[in-house]
Design a protein around this motif. Sequence first.
Motif, PDB file in Angstrom:
ATOM      1  N   VAL B 343      -0.060 -12.348  27.850  1.00  0.00           N
ATOM      2  CA  VAL B 343       0.624 -13.604  28.350  1.00  0.00           C
ATOM      3  C   VAL B 343       0.387 -14.908  27.671  1.00  0.00           C
ATOM      4  O   VAL B 343       1.079 -15.515  27.184  1.00  0.00           O
ATOM      5  N   THR B 344      -1.042 -14.983  27.676  1.00  0.00           N
ATOM      6  CA  THR B 344      -1.515 -16.279  27.066  1.00  0.00           C
ATOM      7  C   THR B 344      -1.404 -16.276  25.499  1.00  0.00           C
ATOM      8  O   THR B 344      -1.095 -17.100  24.859  1.00  0.00           O
ATOM      9  N   ASP B 345      -1.249 -14.904  24.926  1.00  0.00           N
ATOM     10  CA  ASP B 345      -0.891 -14.808  23.491  1.00  0.00           C
ATOM     11  C   ASP B 345       0.536 -15.319  23.406  1.00  0.00           C
ATOM     12  O   ASP B 345       0.687 -16.043  22.289  1.00  0.00           O
ATOM     13  N   GLN B 346       1.388 -14.894  24.157  1.00  0.00           N
ATOM     14  CA  GLN B 346       2.780 -15.441  24.293  1.00  0.00           C
ATOM     15  C   GLN B 346       2.853 -16.971  24.099  1.00  0.00           C
ATOM     16  O   GLN B 346       3.489 -17.624  23.239  1.00  0.00           O
ATOM     17  N   ILE B 347       2.080 -17.437  25.041  1.00  0.00           N
ATOM     18  CA  ILE B 347       1.989 -19.004  25.412  1.00  0.00           C
ATOM     19  C   ILE B 347       1.633 -19.490  24.088  1.00  0.00           C
ATOM     20  O   ILE B 347       2.146 -20.700  23.687  1.00  0.00           O
ATOM     21  N   GLN B 348       0.377 -19.124  23.481  1.00  0.00           N
ATOM     22  CA  GLN B 348      -0.132 -19.945  22.524  1.00  0.00           C
ATOM     23  C   GLN B 348       0.791 -20.078  21.146  1.00  0.00           C
ATOM     24  O   GLN B 348       0.584 -21.005  20.707  1.00  0.00           O
ATOM     25  N   GLN B 349       1.702 -19.434  21.099  1.00  0.00           N
ATOM     26  CA  GLN B 349       2.541 -19.639  19.817  1.00  0.00           C
ATOM     27  C   GLN B 349       3.181 -20.739  19.957  1.00  0.00           C
ATOM     28  O   GLN B 349       3.602 -21.317  18.948  1.00  0.00           O
ATOM     29  N   HIS B 350       3.325 -21.267  20.951  1.00  0.00           N
ATOM     30  CA  HIS B 350       4.103 -22.569  21.441  1.00  0.00           C
ATOM     31  C   HIS B 350       3.361 -23.682  21.205  1.00  0.00           C
ATOM     32  O   HIS B 350       3.867 -24.857  21.766  1.00  0.00           O
ATOM     33  N   LEU B 351       1.829 -23.573  21.415  1.00  0.00           N
ATOM     34  CA  LEU B 351       1.289 -24.645  21.632  1.00  0.00           C
ATOM     35  C   LEU B 351      -0.015 -25.126  20.525  1.00  0.00           C
ATOM     36  O   LEU B 351      -0.310 -24.121  20.163  1.00  0.00           O
ATOM     37  N   PRO B 353      -3.521 -25.425  19.334  1.00  0.00           N
ATOM     38  CA  PRO B 353      -5.091 -24.858  19.670  1.00  0.00           C
ATOM     39  C   PRO B 353      -5.456 -25.855  20.633  1.00  0.00           C
ATOM     40  O   PRO B 353      -5.337 -26.839  20.626  1.00  0.00           O
ATOM     41  N   MET B 354      -6.584 -25.456  21.416  1.00  0.00           N
ATOM     42  CA  MET B 354      -7.405 -26.214  22.383  1.00  0.00           C
ATOM     43  C   MET B 354      -6.620 -26.380  23.769  1.00  0.00           C
ATOM     44  O   MET B 354      -7.358 -27.242  24.654  1.00  0.00           O
ATOM     45  N   THR B 355      -5.263 -26.247  23.791  1.00  0.00           N
ATOM     46  CA  THR B 355      -4.642 -26.462  24.917  1.00  0.00           C
ATOM     47  C   THR B 355      -5.135 -25.423  25.957  1.00  0.00           C
ATOM     48  O   THR B 355      -5.399 -24.359  25.571  1.00  0.00           O
ATOM     49  N   PHE B 356      -5.159 -25.975  27.393  1.00  0.00           N
ATOM     50  CA  PHE B 356      -5.367 -25.124  28.408  1.00  0.00           C
ATOM     51  C   PHE B 356      -4.285 -24.380  28.718  1.00  0.00           C
ATOM     52  O   PHE B 356      -3.251 -24.657  29.120  1.00  0.00           O
ATOM     53  N   ILE B 357      -4.537 -22.844  28.575  1.00  0.00           N
ATOM     54  CA  ILE B 357      -3.336 -22.061  29.017  1.00  0.00           C
ATOM     55  C   ILE B 357      -3.436 -20.974  29.949  1.00  0.00           C
ATOM     56  O   ILE B 357      -2.688 -19.787  30.015  1.00  0.00           O
ATOM     57  N   LYS B 358      -4.711 -21.025  30.650  1.00  0.00           N
ATOM     58  CA  LYS B 358      -4.942 -19.693  31.194  1.00  0.00           C
ATOM     59  C   LYS B 358      -4.144 -19.738  32.697  1.00  0.00           C
ATOM     60  O   LYS B 358      -4.215 -18.771  33.531  1.00  0.00           O
ATOM     61  N   ASN B 359      -3.794 -20.694  33.083  1.00  0.00           N
ATOM     62  CA  ASN B 359      -3.026 -21.091  34.482  1.00  0.00           C
ATOM     63  C   ASN B 359      -3.802 -22.290  35.345  1.00  0.00           C
ATOM     64  O   ASN B 359      -4.863 -21.723  35.662  1.00  0.00           O
ATOM     65  N   PRO B 360      -3.522 -23.410  35.240  1.00  0.00           N
ATOM     66  CA  PRO B 360      -2.014 -23.842  34.639  1.00  0.00           C
ATOM     67  C   PRO B 360      -2.015 -23.734  33.107  1.00  0.00           C
ATOM     68  O   PRO B 360      -3.015 -23.703  32.492  1.00  0.00           O
ATOM     69  N   VAL B 361      -0.675 -23.932  32.536  1.00  0.00           N
ATOM     70  CA  VAL B 361      -0.645 -24.150  31.185  1.00  0.00           C
ATOM     71  C   VAL B 361      -0.062 -25.732  31.307  1.00  0.00           C
ATOM     72  O   VAL B 361       0.442 -25.995  32.032  1.00  0.00           O
ATOM     73  N   ASP B 362      -1.255 -26.400  30.346  1.00  0.00           N
ATOM     74  CA  ASP B 362      -0.901 -27.587  30.099  1.00  0.00           C
ATOM     75  C   ASP B 362      -0.268 -27.971  28.939  1.00  0.00           C
ATOM     76  O   ASP B 362      -1.080 -27.871  27.935  1.00  0.00           O
ATOM     77  N   THR B 363       0.875 -28.070  28.775  1.00  0.00           N
ATOM     78  CA  THR B 363       1.532 -28.303  27.444  1.00  0.00           C
ATOM     79  C   THR B 363       1.190 -29.497  26.950  1.00  0.00           C
ATOM     80  O   THR B 363       1.588 -29.546  25.523  1.00  0.00           O
ATOM     81  N   GLY B 364       0.733 -30.504  27.442  1.00  0.00           N
ATOM     82  CA  GLY B 364       0.741 -31.897  26.959  1.00  0.00           C
ATOM     83  C   GLY B 364       2.220 -32.235  27.021  1.00  0.00           C
ATOM     84  O   GLY B 364       2.719 -31.599  27.724  1.00  0.00           O
ATOM     85  N   ARG B 365       2.391 -33.319  26.244  1.00  0.00           N
ATOM     86  CA  ARG B 365       3.903 -33.736  26.316  1.00  0.00           C
ATOM     87  C   ARG B 365       4.653 -32.768  25.882  1.00  0.00           C
ATOM     88  O   ARG B 365       4.454 -31.997  24.943  1.00  0.00           O
ATOM     89  N   PRO B 366       5.807 -32.436  26.750  1.00  0.00           N
ATOM     90  CA  PRO B 366       6.616 -31.152  26.661  1.00  0.00           C
ATOM     91  C   PRO B 366       7.237 -31.297  25.063  1.00  0.00           C
ATOM     92  O   PRO B 366       7.732 -32.247  24.653  1.00  0.00           O
TER      93      PRO B 366
END
Lengths: 696, 696
Positions: B343-351, B353-366
């Motif tokens: 799941v984190t691999d999938q999320i990673q593609q849209h954000l 690097p260095m973004t927190f994505i483990k849960n929560p996902v912190d997208t920064g400004r959408p």
Amino acid sequence: MSNTELEAIRGRNLERLFNPRSIAVIGASTDLAKAGSQAMLSLKGFPGRLMAVNPKVSEILGFPCYPSVGELPEGVDLAVLAIPAEYCIGVAEQAAARGVGGIFIISGGFGETGAEGGRLQARLAEVCQSTGLRLLGPNTSGFINPHAKCVASFVPGVDQLRKGRVAVVAQSGGVNLSISFLIDHLGHGVSLAAGLGNAVDVSAADVLPMLASDPNTHAIALHLEGVPNGRALFDAVREATAVKPVVALVAGKADIGEFAVSHTGNLMGSHKRTVSALAQAGAVVVNSTEELAQAAVLLATCRLPAKRAASVALVTGQAGPGLLIVDGLKSAGVNVPEFDVAVTDQIQQHLPPMTFIKNPVDTGRPGPGFARIVEAVAGAVEIDAVLVYSLSEPSVLDPVVALSPARAQSGKPVVFGTLGLRADLGPALEALSTANIPAVLSPERLVLAGVALAADARGRWNAQHRAVVPHVSAKPVLTGRFDESRAKALLSEYGIRSPERVLCYGREEAIAAFARLTTPVVVKIAASDVPHKTEVGGVHLGIRDRQGLEKALDAIERIPTADPGKVLIEEMAPDGVELVIGGVRDSSWGVVLMVGLGGVLAEALADSSVRLAPVGASEVQDMLGELRGHKLLDGFRTLPVCNRDAIAAAVIGIGRLLMEHPEIAEIEVNPLRVNVESALALDALVVFGERAGAAQ
Amino acid sequence: MSNTELEAIRGRNLERLFNPRSIAVIGASTDLAKAGSQAMLSLKGFPGRLMAVNPKVSEILGFPCYPSVGELPEGVDLAVLAIPAEYCIGVAEQAAARGVGGIFIISGGFGETGAEGGRLQARLAEVCQSTGLRLLGPNTSGFINPHAKCVASFVPGVDQLRKGRVAVVAQSGGVNLSISFLIDHLGHGVSLAAGLGNAVDVSAADVLPMLASDPNTHAIALHLEGVPNGRALFDAVREATAVKPVVALVAGKADIGEFAVSHTGNLMGSHKRTVSALAQAGAVVVNSTEELAQAAVLLATCRLPAKRAASVALVTGQAGPGLLIVDGLKSAGVNVPEFDVAVTDQIQQHLPPMTFIKNPVDTGRPGPGFARIVEAVAGAVEIDAVLVYSLSEPSVLDPVVALSPARAQSGKPVVFGTLGLRADLGPALEALSTANIPAVLSPERLVLAGVALAADARGRWNAQHRAVVPHVSAKPVLTGRFDESRAKALLSEYGIRSPERVLCYGREEAIAAFARLTTPVVVKIAASDVPHKTEVGGVHLGIRDRQGLEKALDAIERIPTADPGKVLIEEMAPDGVELVIGGVRDSSWGVVLMVGLGGVLAEALADSSVRLAPVGASEVQDMLGELRGHKLLDGFRTLPVCNRDAIAAAVIGIGRLLMEHPEIAEIEVNPLRVNVESALALDALVVFGERAGAAQ
């Protein structure tokens, strides 16, 4: 430049940052997708001088554009940096040299991103420290000052935030805006809304004194995550609450460490310490952004004088919501006292018999005497604030007419709680706002109003009665190991008693000591190389006669040690309740004192209360009152009533000890055995060295 | 009429009361100041047949008026009584005779006013019981059924309440309206809004089955004060939650007894028992009217399948509010698990690097990948519901576009939390509502959404896994006194073990028993006329040898008793954690089981958990988890790990014992000594007789 001069400059520059008369956007752009262009757009309503820096153009959106920071006019108040992180150090240096007051960095890439960003951030801090330039952030969405029409933030709608009386100071930019929007939903506005982000330079402790003297600000809403310099914040909150109410929300009740670090690069620290310290400094600590917005809006309109335990009255038009409100107030520990007979007699004239009028007053459907009832209640000497709840029924109750006389006559806060169809409430809420009568829209918000008024009054009382910092005399620095006997001797210098005891070398001294002491006694091995005394058979309780003494000494003699024959003979302490008291030197908050109940369950529950040193007797009484198991101190079941004054003296003594001996990092007295006569330290631990202390 | 026939009539008449096709206002008036006129006005939009009863006129507001109840057409569904209390009995009798389905009494003057009103109320109840006529109230502001356009309530604005999916059932009329207005503020409406008042006939337990099968109702919001017939309510809530979510608010956390009695004439009962029983029955228990309205509106839109511990994910556009949300979820005990690597691999593609994505996902400004991220998170098998928070920024995030694919793809609840200027939020909220995506307006309301979804799922799981009522075999009725030995023998019949022991008569038996048992033992006086055994020197612990035994027997012999020589010799239980378990027969709730930690602090804190019997093993595990000091069961400090299965077996056994022996009012095992091997009853108390039991 002297330190005093630099501090004066830093103070002025902080004012210039948040209240600018001229603003330059560095990295301003004509490309609408870029942050620099967003910044110009947001600021276009700014009534002062707005300018841009961009080497490629001479004008942006009709505002003048300069090729570099060095070519800006002298003395720009605020520079907004819309440039990549790595260029920010150089620009900050140039800005300082050009007399800029403060800067705000839009871009991320600092402490929140790891080690490299942390280094950039540290260099920015150095520039600020050496020049007096102020820096908001980095890693924040900025600030809005509607009174100055300065919108240094780039989220849609924020330029429409109304002027108001509440200043929002939030660690996080997103929370800053969330709170500000909630204030908007309550029909109010802000005097300032600032997100501090990584708070490399401008921290809450810096902003509070500015807001304390800001005529537009009547209450301060504070949001905190980690607090790296707690003692400065404590002092700033304490000074601010003397003048204005401060309401605070602290993140981090649960363990959210990893995500929190990723957010601002700060460690969270102990939530309990932060919350306790803020309350001790006089802030009203709440649990949600909604409570923060509501309590700040309310306290910006009315405030109680300093009072240790304010009393609240409720007049309700409907019994069911009244029940929920009284339930909420009492659950939160707010006084809802019965009225004096003179008051109930007055109220009685306006209500049918059988009505409940002792407090709350349950009027049933509001009748023509409603205003007189509220007036009678507000006039009661035992009441500090009046809460009124009634469903919206314009035909039977005009809240302005019903509440204004009581407000005017008594000068006490009178808060109205109501509900009705959203579409119908508008006119009444507007009329109430014009009449300066605070209104809230649910039973629980009326509870919050009562709780916030009482907490703020208590905070002010505490501030006025705060412990005087004791004269810290120069004491010789202590070194070496502290065994139990030496620790107890040190405690006794600070008025903390232990049972009578004699440290003996050899059997002869032991026998002589036994003869002098009151039996029963405990005989303990005192050799410093035996750490677990009980486990090796080195502790013998309840020794009443010579025979028992000899047996105990025999047993101790058999324990191998480099220091044979050293025993401590101590009178057995009388039965009592066991507490734990202590203090640690926290890297953020300084000396933090703790009192808790003893025993394994209290430890598992962390049933303890903390305060920053120094504390006075009334603060220790508050600490004891906060213990969930405080009933145990009052003669619960077969336990004795505890001497709370003796506990207070012991906690105050520990505070003084830690303040006079900075070489000591931590002291724990466990247990402190307390009965109606005394509080005796039965064992004590002294730890040297700087130490943050474990989370309480 | 048989009881079954009467019950069927009562059921039909309840439907007729709340869903009438014809209404008569008794005591209708042309005088606008009178309640009877208000009632006609409120009902004038009613699409069915509306009529009045008043001997003086033939028409009111254009509706036909009859001179008496006896002359009304047959079979009016609802009669609204706007006449003084003392005439209500007679009118109720006439109404029943005329085939009226239900009545609602506007006037007060019943149980809430004292003894005389209480007698009137009891007579009304008799009329209802014998005829099948249903009665709402008295002492309520009535009900509104917007789907039937029936406004049987007389507060301005209530006729404007929208049709909606939430049924409000409140003890208090004022709370009913307060909750309904809060639902209106959330942009929603009600399927029914009823205040039950004194609930002489129609109680929450009656209304719940009707609402469970009402197609307009998707969630039920329940408000309770006292609960006189708890077991019926428990059953009704349990049956309702199998079909629809029930959210409940219970007044009376603090002591508000006197005012509460004045309100409805009911005693409050134990808040803890009520809250525990409702949660056990599957209700989501909340703490305020605002939470009640919000959670009910949310659960009316989406609900999780049954799950013991649902897991929630958060996607946030701003880190600061995200931190508050995760903090709130974790503090409330909701799972926020780390995502699987896939799941984190999938999320990673849209954000970046260095973004927190483990849960929560912190997208920064959408950004543009926001919808894909939400989809990936919703697709994670470990996640049951997705929460999304973002400040309103229409230019960068269209919440319908961002959330709909995840909702459609996964079928899981996806809840949006947002804030913006009130004036700007309208279009987005409307679009979300149309797309059937629930939206809430603060970080904490998003927390509430997660907590409510998880609590509802847990309630359903519990209902599906509930303890089977054991076969209650006919047991001989026990009589006489229960001394410790007899109590332990009774417990052992229900699988609750005690240490090995022998009841001995005389020294010879004692010596023989001592030889058989494993030392050390405790020797106790067993005479039934010695209540305080320890105080008189009748309990001797740690006896290891014949000499010690003889000494103990000598001491016991010296205690004066009518029953000399009777001693209990019992093996000393191994060390362990001490608990208290027990059960009482509550007049409202039936058999209530309790488990708590032992010791004086646990007692002072009332650190215990209660459930209605029968309970299954998983429910006892939940009870243990609810103990504030539950850490003590897991090998805290030097304590042993506790055998939770053994504790569960003991609690289940006590439930069975109390169900099979209705002559027993209360059993308490104190202490239950627990270690990794076993749970042993060290002492037990058995009390005969009907008894409400003290508040837990």
